[in-house]
Design an enzyme around this catalytic site. Sequence first.
Site, PDB file in Angstrom:
ATOM      1  CB  VAL A  44      -9.817  -9.517 -13.862  1.00 19.05           C
ATOM      2  CG1 VAL A  44      -8.551 -10.151 -13.329  1.00 19.05           C
ATOM      3  CG2 VAL A  44     -10.958 -10.522 -13.941  1.00 19.05           C
ATOM      4  CE1 TYR A  45     -15.522 -10.463 -14.091  1.00 16.44           C
ATOM      5  CE2 TYR A  45     -17.270  -9.786 -12.605  1.00 16.44           C
ATOM      6  CZ  TYR A  45     -16.681 -10.747 -13.396  1.00 16.44           C
ATOM      7  OH  TYR A  45     -17.266 -11.995 -13.496  1.00 16.44           O
ATOM      8  CB  SER A  46     -13.668  -2.320 -14.936  1.00 21.48           C
ATOM      9  OG  SER A  46     -14.609  -2.591 -15.954  1.00 21.48           O
TER      10      SER A  46
END
Length: 345
Positions: free
Chosen positions: A61-63
Site C-alpha cells: 500500500v505504500y504509494s
Amino acid sequence: MRYRTLGASGLRVPELGLGTGTFAGSGPLFGEWGTAGPEQARRLVDLSLDAGVTLFDSADVYSEGAAEEVLGQAVQGRRDRVLLSTKVGLPTGAGPQDAGTSRSRLIRTTEDALRRLRTDRIDLLQLHAFDASTPVEETLSALDALVRDGKVRYVGASNFSGWQLMKSLAAADRLHTPRHVAHQVYYSPVGRDYEWELMPLGLDQGVGALVWSPLGWGRLTGRIRRGLPLPERSRLHRTSGFGPPVADELLFDVVDVLLEVAAETGRTVPQVAINWLLRRPTVASVIIGARTEEQLIDNLGAVGWELDPEQVERLDAVSRREAPYPYYPYRRQEGFARLDPPLFA
C-alpha cells in the site's frame, strides 16, 4: 551495527532497518513522507549497506506499490546482500477481492510484490492487519504454501492485538504451519502501549518486534518543542489524523528529557529516542525512515553507543503512563505482581 535473532527463528536482522514509505511518495499520506525516486533511493540503500543495515521494509500500500518498485530497482545487483521485508493485506482497491488475507488474495498480492521487488523470494512477509472475515486457518495454509514454494522465507504480522496474534500462533501450532516470528508494531517513548500485552506475549511466544514510527510520527525529531509552533515542513500539519495520537503534555515532558540527555551525550534527540528503544525486551530491529541523506545519517548514529542506567531511568519515568485494566493491577498491587511480575514498574 549489531545483529539480533528475530524472535524464535534463525534469521539475523540488523538493529536498524530502513523503511521505504518515503520511496516514490504520492497521495495525501505518503506524499508527505517523501518522494525518493530510483536514484535517491539507491543512494539511501548505499548509505544503509555501508553502515551495516541489511533489512529493507516496504508494503504493497505504500504509494500503491510504487515504493516496492523503487526498492526493487535500488537493490538490483546485490539481492543476496539484503533482506527484503514487505506487508500485504490492507485494501488496495474498492473491489470485493481487494482487501484481506484470503488464500486467493494472499497468493496474488505476494506474487505482485515479488514482481515489483524484482526478486524470486521475500525474506519476511508480514500480514499488515488482522483479517477477521477470513478463517485464520485459511490464511496460515496459504502462507505455508508460499513458504513451501520458496516464495517466502519467514512470516510475521503487523498491528495485531494480543488475542489476534495468539490465535494465529495457536492455530499455526495446531496445523503445523509456519509461525509468525515477527510483529511490526508502533512503539516509541511517547507511545508505550506495546509493553502492556504484546511485549509479554512476544517474550513468551518467541515473536520479535520490528518497531515502526520510533519517533512518534515525527514528533521526536528535536524540532517540536514546548512553547514553539510546529515547523512549517512538519508532516504533522497534514498527516496527524493518520498516526497515533499523543497528548501534548506527554510529548513536551518527554521531549524536555530527551533534550537533556542529548546534551549530556552529545547526541541528537532522534538518536537518543531510538537508542532507548533498542534496549527494550523483544525489540529485534527499529525501522527508521528518511526523506534525505542527512536524516538517514543522523538516524544511523543511534547505534554504537549506550545510554547509561540513570539516563534510561529518567526516560522511563517521564514516558511512563498508567496502564488500562486488566494490566494496571499487575503494576500496582503486590499480590498480582507476585503471580506475574511486570516487565517495567
